[in-house]
Write an enzyme that holds these catalytic residues in place. Structure first.
Site, PDB file in Angstrom:
ATOM      1  N   GLY A 273       7.878  19.005   6.402  1.00 20.23           N
ATOM      2  CA  GLY A 273       8.848  18.683   6.266  1.00 20.23           C
ATOM      3  C   GLY A 273       8.405  16.920   6.902  1.00 20.23           C
TER       4      GLY A 273
ATOM      5  N   GLY B 220      10.954  14.756   5.617  1.00 19.81           N
ATOM      6  CA  GLY B 220      12.654  14.194   5.965  1.00 19.81           C
ATOM      7  C   GLY B 220      12.586  12.970   6.724  1.00 19.81           C
TER       8      GLY B 220
ATOM      9  N   ALA C  35      14.372  14.751   9.196  1.00 18.77           N
ATOM     10  CA  ALA C  35      14.320  15.558  10.877  1.00 18.77           C
ATOM     11  C   ALA C  35      12.823  15.188  10.194  1.00 18.77           C
ATOM     12  CB  ALA C  35      14.799  16.513   9.981  1.00 18.77           C
ATOM     13  N   GLY C  36      12.201  15.499   9.595  1.00 15.62           N
ATOM     14  CA  GLY C  36      11.074  16.527  10.130  1.00 15.62           C
ATOM     15  C   GLY C  36       9.555  14.734  10.822  1.00 15.62           C
TER      16      GLY C  36
ATOM     17  N   HIS D 123      30.889  18.420  -3.569  1.00 20.18           N
ATOM     18  CA  HIS D 123      30.576  17.107  -2.750  1.00 20.18           C
ATOM     19  C   HIS D 123      31.567  16.338  -4.067  1.00 20.18           C
ATOM     20  CE1 HIS D 123      30.700  12.218  -1.832  1.00 20.18           C
ATOM     21  NE2 HIS D 123      29.761  12.720  -1.427  1.00 20.18           N
TER      22      HIS D 123
ATOM     23  N   ARG E 232      35.808  15.974   1.958  1.00 18.99           N
ATOM     24  CA  ARG E 232      35.055  17.168   0.802  1.00 18.99           C
ATOM     25  C   ARG E 232      35.297  18.095   0.370  1.00 18.99           C
ATOM     26  NH1 ARG E 232      28.999  15.100   1.894  1.00 18.99           N
ATOM     27  NH2 ARG E 232      29.442  12.788   2.519  1.00 18.99           N
TER      28      ARG E 232
ATOM     29  N   GLU F 178      18.850  19.914   7.984  1.00 22.08           N
ATOM     30  CA  GLU F 178      19.686  20.304   7.054  1.00 22.08           C
ATOM     31  C   GLU F 178      18.970  22.149   7.108  1.00 22.08           C
ATOM     32  OE1 GLU F 178      20.110  19.136   3.605  1.00 22.08           O
ATOM     33  OE2 GLU F 178      21.063  20.057   2.190  1.00 22.08           O
TER      34      GLU F 178
ATOM     35  N   LEU G 265      22.936  12.910   8.361  1.00 23.60           N
ATOM     36  CA  LEU G 265      21.923  11.687   9.004  1.00 23.60           C
ATOM     37  C   LEU G 265      21.685  11.975  10.430  1.00 23.60           C
ATOM     38  CD1 LEU G 265      21.858   9.203   5.943  1.00 23.60           C
ATOM     39  CD2 LEU G 265      20.599  10.984   5.997  1.00 23.60           C
TER      40      LEU G 265
HETATM   41  C1  LIG Z   1      22.892  12.153  -3.519  1.00 23.37           C
HETATM   42  C2  LIG Z   1      22.757  12.364  -1.456  1.00 23.37           C
HETATM   43  C3  LIG Z   1      23.208  11.384  -0.992  1.00 23.37           C
HETATM   44  C4  LIG Z   1      23.307  11.672  -0.290  1.00 23.37           C
HETATM   45  N1  LIG Z   1      24.046  10.834   1.290  1.00 23.37           N
HETATM   46  C5  LIG Z   1      24.317  11.242   2.476  1.00 23.37           C
HETATM   47  C6  LIG Z   1      24.688  10.502   3.429  1.00 23.37           C
HETATM   48  O1  LIG Z   1      25.352   9.375   2.951  1.00 23.37           O
HETATM   49  N2  LIG Z   1      24.979  10.397   4.604  1.00 23.37           N
HETATM   50  C7  LIG Z   1      24.548  11.660   5.325  1.00 23.37           C
HETATM   51  O2  LIG Z   1      24.543  12.012   6.359  1.00 23.37           O
HETATM   52  N3  LIG Z   1      23.851  12.438   4.747  1.00 23.37           N
HETATM   53  C8  LIG Z   1      23.725  12.407   3.378  1.00 23.37           C
HETATM   54  N4  LIG Z   1      22.969  13.295   2.360  1.00 23.37           N
HETATM   55  C9  LIG Z   1      22.072  14.617   3.287  1.00 23.37           C
HETATM   56  C10 LIG Z   1      21.218  14.160   3.614  1.00 23.37           C
HETATM   57  O3  LIG Z   1      20.279  13.435   2.710  1.00 23.37           O
HETATM   58  C11 LIG Z   1      20.422  15.321   3.681  1.00 23.37           C
HETATM   59  O4  LIG Z   1      21.492  16.785   4.483  1.00 23.37           O
HETATM   60  C12 LIG Z   1      19.362  14.393   4.483  1.00 23.37           C
HETATM   61  O5  LIG Z   1      18.356  13.872   4.415  1.00 23.37           O
HETATM   62  C13 LIG Z   1      18.179  16.388   4.511  1.00 23.37           C
HETATM   63  O6  LIG Z   1      16.755  15.695   5.396  1.00 23.37           O
HETATM   64  P1  LIG Z   1      16.235  16.260   5.963  1.00 23.37           P
HETATM   65  O7  LIG Z   1      15.510  15.588   6.919  1.00 23.37           O
HETATM   66  O8  LIG Z   1      17.085  17.924   6.748  1.00 23.37           O
HETATM   67  O9  LIG Z   1      15.406  17.389   4.775  1.00 23.37           O
HETATM   68  P2  LIG Z   1      14.738  16.281   3.519  1.00 23.37           P
HETATM   69  O10 LIG Z   1      15.129  15.437   3.529  1.00 23.37           O
HETATM   70  O11 LIG Z   1      15.134  17.206   1.925  1.00 23.37           O
HETATM   71  O12 LIG Z   1      13.012  16.473   3.557  1.00 23.37           O
HETATM   72  C14 LIG Z   1      12.530  18.054   3.393  1.00 23.37           C
HETATM   73  C15 LIG Z   1      10.540  17.818   3.438  1.00 23.37           C
HETATM   74  O13 LIG Z   1      10.574  18.837   3.921  1.00 23.37           O
HETATM   75  C16 LIG Z   1       9.733  18.855   2.981  1.00 23.37           C
HETATM   76  N5  LIG Z   1       9.451  20.791   2.377  1.00 23.37           N
HETATM   77  C17 LIG Z   1      10.186  21.724   1.780  1.00 23.37           C
HETATM   78  N6  LIG Z   1       9.716  22.568   2.044  1.00 23.37           N
HETATM   79  C18 LIG Z   1       8.465  22.219   1.575  1.00 23.37           C
HETATM   80  C19 LIG Z   1       7.690  23.518   2.125  1.00 23.37           C
HETATM   81  N7  LIG Z   1       7.265  24.725   1.549  1.00 23.37           N
HETATM   82  N8  LIG Z   1       6.732  22.779   2.008  1.00 23.37           N
HETATM   83  C20 LIG Z   1       5.576  21.628   3.021  1.00 23.37           C
HETATM   84  N9  LIG Z   1       6.931  21.090   2.349  1.00 23.37           N
HETATM   85  C21 LIG Z   1       8.165  20.937   2.640  1.00 23.37           C
HETATM   86  C22 LIG Z   1       9.692  18.209   1.632  1.00 23.37           C
HETATM   87  O14 LIG Z   1       8.521  17.629   1.046  1.00 23.37           O
HETATM   88  C23 LIG Z   1      10.416  16.939   2.887  1.00 23.37           C
HETATM   89  O15 LIG Z   1       9.428  16.296   3.061  1.00 23.37           O
HETATM   90  C24 LIG Z   1      23.445  12.774   1.260  1.00 23.37           C
HETATM   91  C25 LIG Z   1      22.579  13.904   0.085  1.00 23.37           C
HETATM   92  C26 LIG Z   1      22.486  13.965  -1.270  1.00 23.37           C
HETATM   93  C27 LIG Z   1      21.723  15.035  -1.994  1.00 23.37           C
END
Ligand SMILES: Cc1cc2nc3c(=O)[nH]c(=O)nc-3n(C[C@H](O)[C@H](O)[C@H](O)COP(=O)(O)OP(=O)(O)OC[C@H]3O[C@@H](n4cnc5c(N)ncnc54)[C@H](O)[C@@H]3O)c2cc1C
Length: 639
Positions: free
Chosen positions: A42, A44, A46-47, A268, A332, A427, A443
């Site tokens: 990942g 994103g 976090a990653g 939401h 929410r 997440e 975030l």
């Molecule tokens: C439209 C929208 C608006 C939002 N707005 C807000 C906000 O304003 N404020 C807030 O705090 N939160 C907000 N959120 C929530 C927030 O965006 C997410 O919870 C957060 O970005 C998740 O981050 P993450 O790094 O955990 O995962 P993600 O950003 O989902 O990243 C997941 C990563 O894992 C990788 N991955 C997944 N599965 C695999 C696999 N099997 N093999 C290899 N790679 C894989 C993907 O390629 C990606 O790089 C929003 C969410 C949405 C949907």
């Protein structure tokens, strides 16, 4: 065998727990760090933050994502902002208040110690991001601006117009690329993790498929970090990026990682209503809009007049009426259920009566169009492009939609799962938000986990194990690789009559209908009958065209939907067992006379942690009791 759920919460006063924990943690000396390899799945928020920080510390990091670039992770979609208890406005904020709002917002279903640490670390996140050049909005005098979000009476949300996630991700991405350039992080884009390898009870690597060539490879490491995002797409229609999926955490679950509170889903309140059956995605209008937009429905049922022709006295600003203390800024789950109630009672607007108004007329009159444009311009533009209506002159129409999953792999205070050496961030884990996430807190959590928690807890883990010791020729790697190859071949061999999307859409309908905004025992039991039937049909009748030796998006999707078909069942089971209402989990049988969620602290003040028991065997429900030492469990009220 039941899990040993040792949460490893440090002792001592709440404010000193993290400091005490860090003081007691073991360290890996700088010269030894390069001997260890860490896999981060990942990229994103976090990653990317975790991979960059671990790389900076000197570990060998291998980072994987399925997109063509880390910059395309779903985090980029986040609009509204990120919370931090900086109290720049002197409006009464503090670390304790952010902690308390988060615990209460999550309906007292999260761990006190984790949440306090999150609030504490929030202060560092903003400094780190500013230093990276993240262009947060600023006041005239140069200080960072804040706005408020649901569930809070203070302004603590930092933002970069409606693109906060994108700007934060660019910051983390630059830090990551710096480590790639320095040779500390090796990036594997377009690689999907399809299995976890566990040797002698410890996570030792992953199996991936190269999504361009189809090659299935083994990757060995001393520890594995999953930062793979949420599983809201199990509902088919959601605000999540289309590619978001559950495969990584689901494979880890099947290898022995406990799954915490799978039924906790967040709906939401401010999404653009669905327009048709063949839509593949829903669009979010950021919660920040509720700062200036007022939500209302006509007082008369079935009123189809142009909203601008409905006079003030014929409008019901129902959130302000029902929750005067928080009004449009109630959390929410509360705002979503209130919208559903209005629509169910016949007051909804727009096609099918599935919508309520979000109206900026008064804010534009008070602040001027220019201010509103500065605050929300890109969101207004997006709304107009999708609906063809100009929100500066006609109120937006909104309706609740699936948005976020609070459930995920269970982790202890160190963010380690029930499998030693497997850490879960962002997440993808279940922690910190309880039964409902407050806006702008995801975030915050992802970056807290990646920048400020994993560097310590990973060091503590690695300091206690020797580097290396296994390689790809190990029988567990060979076996896992064969299983992945076999599953891929099986999906390609069925050649049935229905597309992967057909199955996904059907699953989504079941999930939304019976495990969505409101749930009841009869509906959940019905879903628990329907999902296995659908899954069986999938394995008989799915059509996956193409081959496995090339780029094949149908094949990618098929694997993900196969996992959703199993996870959906676990979600329903979890929802059925939790006989109470809390946060996003609303069991119709458990509500107050006023229709509010009714918790049962005696029986359910715990995390439900599901354990995989093998093919065709019911999973085992374990519990981690939640002890509230520092806050009183109270009926949640926003009135
Ligand atoms: C439209 C929208 C608006 C939002 N707005 C807000 C906000 O304003 N404020 C807030 O705090 N939160 C907000 N959120 C929530 C927030 O965006 C997410 O919870 C957060 O970005 C998740 O981050 P993450 O790094 O955990 O995962 P993600 O950003 O989902 O990243 C997941 C990563 O894992 C990788 N991955 C997944 N599965 C695999 C696999 N099997 N093999 C290899 N790679 C894989 C993907 O390629 C990606 O790089 C929003 C969410 C949405 C949907």
């Amino acid at each position: 065998m039941a899990f040993q759920l040792e949460s490893r919460i440090p002792s001592g006063p709440l404010e000193q727990k993290w400091e005490n924990a860090r003081r007691d943690m073991k360290l890996v000396s700088p010269a030894n760090r390069r001997k260890y390899t860490i896999i981060v799945v990942g990229s994103g928020l976090a990653g990317a933050s975790a991979a960059a920080t671990l790389g900076e510390l000197g570990y060998n990091v291998r980072c994987f994502c399925f997109q063509d670039s880390p910059r395309r992770a779903h985090s980029i979609a986040a609009q509204g902002g990120i919370n931090a208890a900086k109290n720049y406005q002197n409006d009464g904020d503090s670390v304790y208040r952010l902690f308390y709002d988060t615990i209460k917002g999550g309906d007292f279903r999260s761990r006190e110690a984790n949440v306090y640490r999150l609030a504490e670390v929030s202060l560092n996140i903003i400094d780190q991001c500013v230093a990276q050049g993240v262009p947060f909005a600023r006041e005239y005098g140069g200080t960072l601006a804040n706005r408020s979000f649901g569930g809070a009476q203070v302004s603590r949300t930092f933002y970069a117009r409606g693109q906060t996630g994108q700007q934060l991700l660019l910051g983390a991405y630059q830090a990551l690329e710096r480590q790639v350039d320095a040779g500390r992080v090796q990036m594997f884009a377009r690689h999907e993790m399809l299995d976890l390898v566990v040797i002698d009870g410890r996570a030792r690597g992953i199996i991936t498929r190269n999504l361009v060539t189809g090659a299935i490879d083994c990757h060995v490491a001393d520890a594995v970090v999953l930062a793979t995002g949420g599983y809201g797409n199990v509902f088919y229609l959601s605000t999540n990026a289309k590619g978001s999926n559950a495969t990584a955490i689901w494979r880890a679950y099947k290898r022995g990682a406990g799954f915490g509170n799978p039924c906790f889903t967040q709906i939401h309140p401010t999404c653009i209503p669905q327009t048709g059956d063949y839509q593949s995605k829903l669009t979010l209008m950021s919660e920040s809009l509720r700062n200036d937009g007022r939500i209302w429905v006509p007082k008369k049922k079935g009123d189809t007049r142009n909203p601008n022709d409905i006079p003030e006295e014929e409008r019901d600003y129902y959130l302000e009426r029902m929750y005067p203390a928080y009004g449009n800024l109630c959390p929410r789950d509360i705002a979503s259920r209130a919208a559903k109630l209005m629509c169910d009672q016949g007051y909804g607007v727009g096609p099918g009566g599935r919508g309520v108004y979000l109206d900026f007329r008064e804010a534009i009159q008070r602040l001027g169009r220019k201010t509103i444009e500065e605050r929300y311009g890109n969101l207004f533009e997006m709304y107009e492009r999708i609906t063809g209506e100009d929100p500066y002159t006609v109120p937006m129409r909104i309706y609740p939609a699936v948005h976020y999953t609070m459930g995920g792999l269970w982790v202890d205070y160190h963010l380690q799962s029930t499998i030693p050496g497997l850490f879960v961030l962002g997440e993808a884990n279940f922690s910190d938000h309880g039964a409902n996430r407050l806006g702008a807190s995801a975030l915050m959590q992802g970056l807290a986990d990646g920048y400020f928690i994993i560097p310590y807890t990973m060091g503590h883990f690695l300091a206690q194990v020797k580097p290396g010791g296994v390689d790809e020729s190990h029988p567990e790697f060979r076996a896992a690789r064969e299983q992945v190859t076999g599953r891929t071949k099986k999906l390609l061999s069925i050649r049935g009559k229905k597309t992967v999307d057909d199955f996904h859409r059907e699953l989504g309908k079941i999930m939304w209908e019976y495990c969505g905004m409101a749930r009841n025992a009869a509906g959940l039991k019905h879903a628990l009958k329907k999902i296995p039937e659908l899954r069986e049909e999938f394995w008989q009748n799915v059509n996956v065209p193409g081959s496995g030796d090339e780029m094949n998006q149908s094949l990618e999707k098929a694997g993900r939907v196969a996992d959703f078909l199993e996870l959906g069942e676990l979600m329903c089971l979890d929802a059925l067992e939790r006989e109470e209402s809390c946060g996003g989990h609303f069991r119709e049988e458990h509500q107050t006379e006023e229709g509010e969620a009714k918790r049962d602290d005696e029986r359910f003040c715990h995390v439900a942690v599901w354990e995989y028991a093998g093919e065709n065997r019911p999973p085992v429900r374990n519990v981690e009791p939640l002890n509230f030492e520092f806050v009183h469990l109270a009926q949640r009220s926003y009135k």
